[in-house]
Design an enzyme around this catalytic site. Structure first.
Site, PDB file in Angstrom:
ATOM      1  N   GLY A 172       0.817  -1.220   0.000  1.00 56.61           N
ATOM      2  CA  GLY A 172       0.000   0.000   0.000  1.00 56.61           C
ATOM      3  C   GLY A 172       0.847   1.266   0.000  1.00 56.61           C
ATOM      4  O   GLY A 172       0.400   2.316  -0.487  1.00 56.61           O
ATOM      5  N   GLU A 188       1.643   1.841  -3.482  1.00 54.73           N
ATOM      6  CA  GLU A 188       0.395   2.244  -4.169  1.00 54.73           C
ATOM      7  C   GLU A 188       0.045   3.706  -3.871  1.00 54.73           C
ATOM      8  O   GLU A 188      -0.392   4.440  -4.761  1.00 54.73           O
ATOM      9  CB  GLU A 188      -0.742   1.307  -3.744  1.00 54.73           C
ATOM     10  CG  GLU A 188      -0.558  -0.086  -4.334  1.00 54.73           C
ATOM     11  CD  GLU A 188      -1.528  -1.109  -3.787  1.00 54.73           C
ATOM     12  OE1 GLU A 188      -1.679  -1.179  -2.551  1.00 54.73           O
ATOM     13  OE2 GLU A 188      -2.136  -1.833  -4.588  1.00 54.73           O
TER      14      GLU A 188
HETATM   15  N1  DAK Z   1       2.144  -4.177   8.718  1.00 57.45           N
HETATM   16  C1  DAK Z   1       2.265  -4.237  10.064  1.00 57.45           C
HETATM   17  N2  DAK Z   1       3.444  -4.138  10.699  1.00 57.45           N
HETATM   18  C2  DAK Z   1       4.547  -4.005   9.948  1.00 57.45           C
HETATM   19  C3  DAK Z   1       4.503  -3.942   8.539  1.00 57.45           C
HETATM   20  C4  DAK Z   1       3.220  -4.046   7.926  1.00 57.45           C
HETATM   21  N3  DAK Z   1       3.058  -3.966   6.609  1.00 57.45           N
HETATM   22  N4  DAK Z   1       5.763  -3.824   8.066  1.00 57.45           N
HETATM   23  C5  DAK Z   1       6.559  -3.793   9.156  1.00 57.45           C
HETATM   24  N5  DAK Z   1       5.832  -3.884  10.288  1.00 57.45           N
HETATM   25  C6  DAK Z   1       6.309  -3.889  11.678  1.00 57.45           C
HETATM   26  C7  DAK Z   1       6.946  -5.216  12.036  1.00 57.45           C
HETATM   27  O1  DAK Z   1       5.949  -6.148  12.394  1.00 57.45           O
HETATM   28  C8  DAK Z   1       7.820  -4.810  13.202  1.00 57.45           C
HETATM   29  O2  DAK Z   1       6.993  -4.674  14.332  1.00 57.45           O
HETATM   30  P1  DAK Z   1       7.436  -5.322  15.764  1.00 57.45           P
HETATM   31  O3  DAK Z   1       7.678  -6.754  15.492  1.00 57.45           O
HETATM   32  O4  DAK Z   1       8.690  -4.568  16.116  1.00 57.45           O
HETATM   33  O5  DAK Z   1       6.271  -5.036  16.654  1.00 57.45           O
HETATM   34  C9  DAK Z   1       8.287  -3.421  12.798  1.00 57.45           C
HETATM   35  O6  DAK Z   1       7.348  -2.933  11.826  1.00 57.45           O
HETATM   36  C10 DAK Z   1       9.658  -3.422  12.154  1.00 57.45           C
HETATM   37  O7  DAK Z   1       9.635  -4.358  11.089  1.00 57.45           O
HETATM   38  P2  DAK Z   1      10.766  -5.458  10.872  1.00 57.45           P
HETATM   39  O8  DAK Z   1      11.324  -5.919  12.178  1.00 57.45           O
HETATM   40  O9  DAK Z   1      10.204  -6.487   9.964  1.00 57.45           O
HETATM   41  O10 DAK Z   1      11.867  -4.574  10.117  1.00 57.45           O
HETATM   42  P3  DAK Z   1      12.962  -5.037   9.077  1.00 57.45           P
HETATM   43  O11 DAK Z   1      13.828  -3.844   8.868  1.00 57.45           O
HETATM   44  O12 DAK Z   1      13.614  -6.326   9.523  1.00 57.45           O
HETATM   45  O13 DAK Z   1      12.161  -5.379   7.733  1.00 57.45           O
HETATM   46  C11 DAK Z   1      10.532  -4.960   5.969  1.00 57.45           C
HETATM   47  C12 DAK Z   1      11.537  -4.365   7.037  1.00 57.45           C
HETATM   48  C13 DAK Z   1       9.795  -3.777   5.354  1.00 57.45           C
HETATM   49  C14 DAK Z   1      11.338  -5.685   4.886  1.00 57.45           C
HETATM   50  C15 DAK Z   1       9.584  -5.939   6.691  1.00 57.45           C
HETATM   51  O14 DAK Z   1       9.040  -5.289   7.824  1.00 57.45           O
HETATM   52  C16 DAK Z   1       8.436  -6.377   5.808  1.00 57.45           C
HETATM   53  O15 DAK Z   1       8.609  -7.226   4.944  1.00 57.45           O
HETATM   54  N6  DAK Z   1       7.236  -5.822   6.058  1.00 57.45           N
HETATM   55  C17 DAK Z   1       6.042  -6.229   5.384  1.00 57.45           C
HETATM   56  C18 DAK Z   1       6.000  -5.715   3.962  1.00 57.45           C
HETATM   57  C19 DAK Z   1       4.731  -6.125   3.239  1.00 57.45           C
HETATM   58  O16 DAK Z   1       4.453  -7.330   3.101  1.00 57.45           O
HETATM   59  N7  DAK Z   1       3.953  -5.159   2.801  1.00 57.45           N
HETATM   60  C20 DAK Z   1       2.703  -5.412   2.079  1.00 57.45           C
HETATM   61  C21 DAK Z   1       1.567  -5.479   3.075  1.00 57.45           C
HETATM   62  S1  DAK Z   1       0.012  -5.845   2.288  1.00 57.45           S
HETATM   63  C22 DAK Z   1      -6.296  -2.040  -0.060  1.00 57.45           C
HETATM   64  C23 DAK Z   1      -5.298  -1.168  -0.299  1.00 57.45           C
HETATM   65  C24 DAK Z   1      -3.985  -1.543  -0.055  1.00 57.45           C
HETATM   66  C25 DAK Z   1      -3.673  -2.756   0.467  1.00 57.45           C
HETATM   67  C26 DAK Z   1      -4.691  -3.661   0.710  1.00 57.45           C
HETATM   68  C27 DAK Z   1      -6.006  -3.306   0.428  1.00 57.45           C
HETATM   69  N8  DAK Z   1      -7.650  -1.715  -0.345  1.00 57.45           N
HETATM   70  C28 DAK Z   1      -7.983  -0.334  -0.761  1.00 57.45           C
HETATM   71  C29 DAK Z   1      -8.616  -2.688  -0.341  1.00 57.45           C
HETATM   72  C30 DAK Z   1      -2.295  -3.071   0.714  1.00 57.45           C
HETATM   73  C31 DAK Z   1      -1.853  -4.253   1.198  1.00 57.45           C
HETATM   74  C32 DAK Z   1      -0.487  -4.339   1.666  1.00 57.45           C
HETATM   75  O17 DAK Z   1       0.268  -3.405   1.645  1.00 57.45           O
END
Ligand code: DAK
Length: 258
Positions: A109, A112
């Site tokens: 997001g 996006e």
């Molecule tokens: N959501 C929640 N928490 C998150 C997060 C996320 N997307 N990304 C990071 N965090 C949190 C981690 O859980 C961690 O929290 P604690 O464990 O300390 O409580 C903290 O931020 C630090 O993250 P990391 O420890 O993982 O940090 P690193 O530097 O090791 O890694 C990273 C950074 C960005 C590579 C990793 O955090 C990561 O892969 N994050 C997730 C990325 C991801 O999968 N993003 C896509 C999410 S799905 C919609 C519109 C939009 C969307 C959906 C619907 N509609 C209009 C219907 C969008 C969907 C998405 O974006």
């Protein structure tokens, strides 16, 4: 207005700055933050003293995506019926230009939202990606549609289906961002660009943005007709008279924004 997850500022006259402020969660976009962003954008859009907006995060993360912890327990029906979570189209209603100032992660997001903005100024540390496929979902905030228009089908497929991430330089090469600048000045550069836009006729700027965005939806001939309509409309403004008079009189124009 008081916001919980964003900070609002006017760093220089005419520029409205919105900063995501959930640093511990890498600015994960929970529904309240997204709603606050829309509220702030709408407020700036209706403020006559503002000519351009900036959306930014911090140096480590623009936004690491929608809040996975919030979405984890969300059911299909909740997703379908909850406007806050599902309706990001409010962004399309913003008439003034919005610049994304992106440093660090712009994932899911976050990527996006950057693409919903009209221009992107990237720090050299910026990374763009749509990693939703790792969660068993696909982009839901416009990623499948806007990415293909920005970088073409082949690369969009790789980014969305294989979690290919783009560095800032790659994003520049493929035309996703306007410019890449050192990390310590990315916000400053975005503010300079916004200041330049805000110093021009707000009504002409809005008409220009409106016409450019039509190109996504119309055939070439329809788009040309739409452009002509906006062009003619501007001949009815004070700013058109002032802009042309100022050129002829060799002076700077004073815009009335009407
Ligand atoms: N959501 C929640 N928490 C998150 C997060 C996320 N997307 N990304 C990071 N965090 C949190 C981690 O859980 C961690 O929290 P604690 O464990 O300390 O409580 C903290 O931020 C630090 O993250 P990391 O420890 O993982 O940090 P690193 O530097 O090791 O890694 C990273 C950074 C960005 C590579 C990793 O955090 C990561 O892969 N994050 C997730 C990325 C991801 O999968 N993003 C896509 C999410 S799905 C919609 C519109 C939009 C969307 C959906 C619907 N509609 C209009 C219907 C969008 C969907 C998405 O974006």
């Amino acid at each position: 207005m008081e916001y919980a997850h964003i900070l609002i500022e006017v760093p220089t006259a005419g520029v409205g700055l919105i900063r995501f402020n959930r640093p511990k969660a890498l600015n994960a976009l929970n529904s309240q933050l997204v709603q606050e962003m829309f509220d702030a954008l709408t407020a700036f859009d209706g403020d006559d003293t503002i000519g351009c907006m900036i959306v930014t995060g911090n140096e480590k993360a623009f936004a690491a995506g929608a809040d996975i912890k919030e979405m984890a327990e969300t059911t299909y029906v909740e997703m379908f019926t909850s406007d806050n979570l599902t309706d990001w189209s409010a962004f399309n209603k913003i008439g003034k230009p919005v610049i994304a100032a992106v440093s660090g992660y712009a994932f899911g997001g976050g990527c996006e939202i950057a693409m919903m903005c009209d221009m992107i100024v990237a720090s050299e540390t910026a990374v763009f990606g749509q990693p939703e496929i790792n969660l068993g979902i696909i982009p839901g905030g416009g990623g499948t549609q806007r990415l293909i228009r920005a970088v073409g089908k082949a690369l969009a497929m790789e980014i969305i289906l294989a979690d290919r991430r783009l560095t800032a330089q790659e994003a520049l090469h493929y035309g996703l961002v306007n410019r890449v600048v050192p990390a310590d000045v990315y916000l400053e550069e975005a503010i300079k660009l916004a200041e330049k836009i805000a110093s021009l006729s707000h009504v002409a700027v809005r008409m220009g943005k409106d016409a450019i965005n039509r190109a996504y939806e119309l055939t070439l001939q329809e788009g040309l007709n739409y452009e002509k309509r906006n062009f003619y409309l501007l001949f009815g403004t004070e700013d058109k008279k002032e802009g042309m008079a100022a050129f002829i009189e060799k002076r700077k124009p004073t815009w009335q924004h009407k």
